[in-house]
Design a protein around this motif. Structure first.
Motif, PDB file in Angstrom:
ATOM      1  N   THR A 137       0.839  -1.194   0.000  1.00  0.00           N
ATOM      2  CA  THR A 137       0.000   0.000   0.000  1.00  0.00           C
ATOM      3  C   THR A 137       0.876   1.246   0.000  1.00  0.00           C
ATOM      4  OG1 THR A 137      -1.765  -1.154   1.165  1.00  0.00           O
ATOM      5  CG2 THR A 137      -1.804   1.255   1.239  1.00  0.00           C
ATOM      6  N   ALA A 138       0.605   2.127  -0.957  1.00  0.00           N
ATOM      7  CA  ALA A 138       1.452   3.304  -1.165  1.00  0.00           C
ATOM      8  C   ALA A 138       0.614   4.567  -1.065  1.00  0.00           C
ATOM      9  CB  ALA A 138       2.124   3.229  -2.527  1.00  0.00           C
ATOM     10  N   ARG A 139       1.027   5.444  -0.170  1.00  0.00           N
ATOM     11  CA  ARG A 139       0.395   6.760  -0.064  1.00  0.00           C
ATOM     12  C   ARG A 139       1.439   7.790   0.328  1.00  0.00           C
ATOM     13  NH1 ARG A 139      -2.068   3.780   4.135  1.00  0.00           N
ATOM     14  NH2 ARG A 139      -4.094   3.750   3.085  1.00  0.00           N
ATOM     15  N   TYR A 140       1.459   8.904  -0.365  1.00  0.00           N
ATOM     16  CA  TYR A 140       2.358  10.025  -0.078  1.00  0.00           C
ATOM     17  C   TYR A 140       3.818   9.596   0.042  1.00  0.00           C
ATOM     18  CZ  TYR A 140      -2.075  12.345   0.845  1.00  0.00           C
ATOM     19  OH  TYR A 140      -3.344  12.836   0.722  1.00  0.00           O
ATOM     20  N   LEU A 141       4.276   8.839  -0.928  1.00  0.00           N
ATOM     21  CA  LEU A 141       5.674   8.413  -0.927  1.00  0.00           C
ATOM     22  C   LEU A 141       6.571   9.616  -1.226  1.00  0.00           C
ATOM     23  CD1 LEU A 141       5.300   5.080  -2.930  1.00  0.00           C
ATOM     24  CD2 LEU A 141       5.239   5.411  -0.448  1.00  0.00           C
ATOM     25  N   GLU A 142       7.743   9.640  -0.622  1.00  0.00           N
ATOM     26  CA  GLU A 142       8.607  10.813  -0.734  1.00  0.00           C
ATOM     27  C   GLU A 142       9.797  10.614  -1.661  1.00  0.00           C
ATOM     28  OE1 GLU A 142       7.942  13.743   0.273  1.00  0.00           O
ATOM     29  OE2 GLU A 142       6.102  13.142   1.296  1.00  0.00           O
ATOM     30  N   SER A 143      10.325   9.412  -1.773  1.00  0.00           N
ATOM     31  CA  SER A 143      11.551   9.215  -2.531  1.00  0.00           C
ATOM     32  C   SER A 143      11.366   8.144  -3.592  1.00  0.00           C
ATOM     33  CB  SER A 143      12.689   8.798  -1.598  1.00  0.00           C
ATOM     34  OG  SER A 143      12.473   7.483  -1.106  1.00  0.00           O
ATOM     35  N   HIS A 144      12.282   8.146  -4.555  1.00  0.00           N
ATOM     36  CA  HIS A 144      12.261   7.110  -5.580  1.00  0.00           C
ATOM     37  C   HIS A 144      12.576   5.747  -4.989  1.00  0.00           C
ATOM     38  CE1 HIS A 144      12.846  10.037  -9.219  1.00  0.00           C
ATOM     39  NE2 HIS A 144      11.713  10.217  -8.581  1.00  0.00           N
ATOM     40  N   GLU A 145      13.473   5.704  -4.029  1.00  0.00           N
ATOM     41  CA  GLU A 145      13.801   4.436  -3.381  1.00  0.00           C
ATOM     42  C   GLU A 145      12.578   3.861  -2.678  1.00  0.00           C
ATOM     43  OE1 GLU A 145      17.255   6.744  -4.303  1.00  0.00           O
ATOM     44  OE2 GLU A 145      15.525   7.276  -3.063  1.00  0.00           O
ATOM     45  N   GLU A 146      11.843   4.714  -2.006  1.00  0.00           N
ATOM     46  CA  GLU A 146      10.629   4.280  -1.325  1.00  0.00           C
ATOM     47  C   GLU A 146       9.591   3.795  -2.339  1.00  0.00           C
ATOM     48  OE1 GLU A 146       7.687   5.996   2.217  1.00  0.00           O
ATOM     49  OE2 GLU A 146       8.826   7.386   0.951  1.00  0.00           O
ATOM     50  N   ALA A 147       9.502   4.502  -3.454  1.00  0.00           N
ATOM     51  CA  ALA A 147       8.535   4.119  -4.484  1.00  0.00           C
ATOM     52  C   ALA A 147       8.842   2.731  -5.042  1.00  0.00           C
ATOM     53  CB  ALA A 147       8.540   5.153  -5.603  1.00  0.00           C
ATOM     54  N   LEU A 148      10.092   2.480  -5.377  1.00  0.00           N
ATOM     55  CA  LEU A 148      10.449   1.180  -5.944  1.00  0.00           C
ATOM     56  C   LEU A 148      10.245   0.053  -4.938  1.00  0.00           C
ATOM     57  CD1 LEU A 148      13.659   2.073  -7.996  1.00  0.00           C
ATOM     58  CD2 LEU A 148      11.359   1.580  -8.866  1.00  0.00           C
ATOM     59  N   ALA A 149      10.367   0.359  -3.648  1.00  0.00           N
ATOM     60  CA  ALA A 149      10.147  -0.665  -2.622  1.00  0.00           C
ATOM     61  C   ALA A 149       8.686  -1.085  -2.544  1.00  0.00           C
ATOM     62  CB  ALA A 149      10.615  -0.144  -1.269  1.00  0.00           C
ATOM     63  N   HIS A 150       7.784  -0.315  -3.144  1.00  0.00           N
ATOM     64  CA  HIS A 150       6.356  -0.638  -3.141  1.00  0.00           C
ATOM     65  C   HIS A 150       5.923  -1.374  -4.410  1.00  0.00           C
ATOM     66  CE1 HIS A 150       6.393   2.130   0.226  1.00  0.00           C
ATOM     67  NE2 HIS A 150       5.152   1.775   0.512  1.00  0.00           N
ATOM     68  N   VAL A 151       6.856  -1.682  -5.290  1.00  0.00           N
ATOM     69  CA  VAL A 151       6.554  -2.379  -6.541  1.00  0.00           C
ATOM     70  C   VAL A 151       6.759  -3.875  -6.353  1.00  0.00           C
ATOM     71  CG1 VAL A 151       7.205  -2.657  -8.965  1.00  0.00           C
ATOM     72  CG2 VAL A 151       7.181  -0.374  -7.935  1.00  0.00           C
ATOM     73  N   ALA A 152       5.757  -4.675  -6.741  1.00  0.00           N
ATOM     74  CA  ALA A 152       5.887  -6.134  -6.680  1.00  0.00           C
ATOM     75  C   ALA A 152       6.570  -6.682  -7.917  1.00  0.00           C
ATOM     76  CB  ALA A 152       4.508  -6.780  -6.528  1.00  0.00           C
TER      77      ALA A 152
END
Length: 285
Positions: A137-152
């Protein structure tokens, strides 16, 4: 891992394509490839272990339909005009922020299922795209690293479009994007460990054997990590949600007149490096 779903439409079973290219049955281990599974790291680890041990039953792939690799998709978020070369071929100014629109989840079909040309359509178009499948579940992500960690993982997506409905009939793009069968997906959901850099993938599409699109995700205006980060500030992304990330140059709309829009009887084939191939025959709706 390469996860997929096989069987008749609406009754697919979960499966895995192992490192040797053998199709393995996952139905005794998990009920489906869906958001619940993708969010369960322990279950995914068990599947990896079982795949490595060779204990999963073999499935006979002969004549077996491949369905969409994700079941019970909540939403399909789409990013428009996200390749520099595609924006140029359509005469559009590259957007300052990602262009977002939606496809209904019920447009999603298997990678080799029939695509229906809508009634009264004269401008049905092709678009090979990289699909992102969300795993957390992704909401208000701040960084690209954080975003990629939410990808399956990632999959091949065909964002079929009807350009007259999309552009010339008023309102938003949705009328040209949500026709029945307008989003073949798959064959596989390829987990992120097998895609070290989603910005280094080649994309190709053929119509009746003629190469029409030959691009690379390096041409994306907004890369995968930025797309996930950005979208999470406007909506919550849930496990199993899909994001189509745009198409490179070579669509019918970008050709000179007469533009070679799709008709019943045409065959479209598409692939993305490491993510598999699709093939669709077109018929009239």
């Amino acid at each position: 891992m390469k996860l997929l779903r096989v069987g008749t439409a609406g009754a697919e079973r979960p499966a895995l394509l192992d490192a040797e290219g053998t199709l393995r049955d996952l139905s005794a281990a998990v009920t489906d490839i869906d958001g619940a599974l993708l969010a369960d790291t322990a279950a995914l680890d068990r599947i990896r272990a079982a795949a490595g041990s060779g204990e999963l039953p073999v499935l006979d792939a002969q004549g077996l339909r491949v369905g969409p690799p994700v079941g019970r998709i909540g939403k399909v978020v789409c990013i428009g005009l996200n390749y520099h070369d595609h924006a140029a071929e359509t005469g559009a100014t590259p957007p300052a922020e990602p262009v977002i629109f939606f496809k209904a989840a019920d447009t999603v079909v298997g990678p080799d299922d029939t695509v229906l040309v809508p009634r009264k359509s004269v401008k049905t178009d092709w678009e090979v795209e990289l699909a992102i499948v969300i795993g957390r579940t992704a909401r208000y992500l701040e960084s690209h690293e954080e975003a990629l960690a939410h990808v399956a993982g990632y999959a091949v997506s065909h964002d079929v479009s009807e350009r007259e409905f999309q552009i010339e009939r008023g309102g938003t793009w949705d009328k040209g994007k949500n026709c029945e069968t307008f989003n073949p997906l798959g064959p596989w959901l390829v987990t992120t460990d097998e895609v070290p850099d989603p910005q280094e993938l080649s994309l190709k599409l053929w119509v009746n054997g003629e190469l029409k699109q030959d691009g690379t995700t390096a041409q994306q205006i907004f890369p995968v990590a930025e797309v996930v980060r950005y979208v999470s500030h406007f909506m919550t992304l849930y496990p199993g949600d899909v994001i189509n990330t745009g198409t490179p140059a070579g669509v019918a709309m970008g050709h000179p007149e007469p533009k070679p829009y799709l008709r019943a009887g045409d065959v479209v084939e598409l692939e993305i490096e490491g993510l598999g191939k699709q093939r669709q025959e077109l018929k009239d709706a």
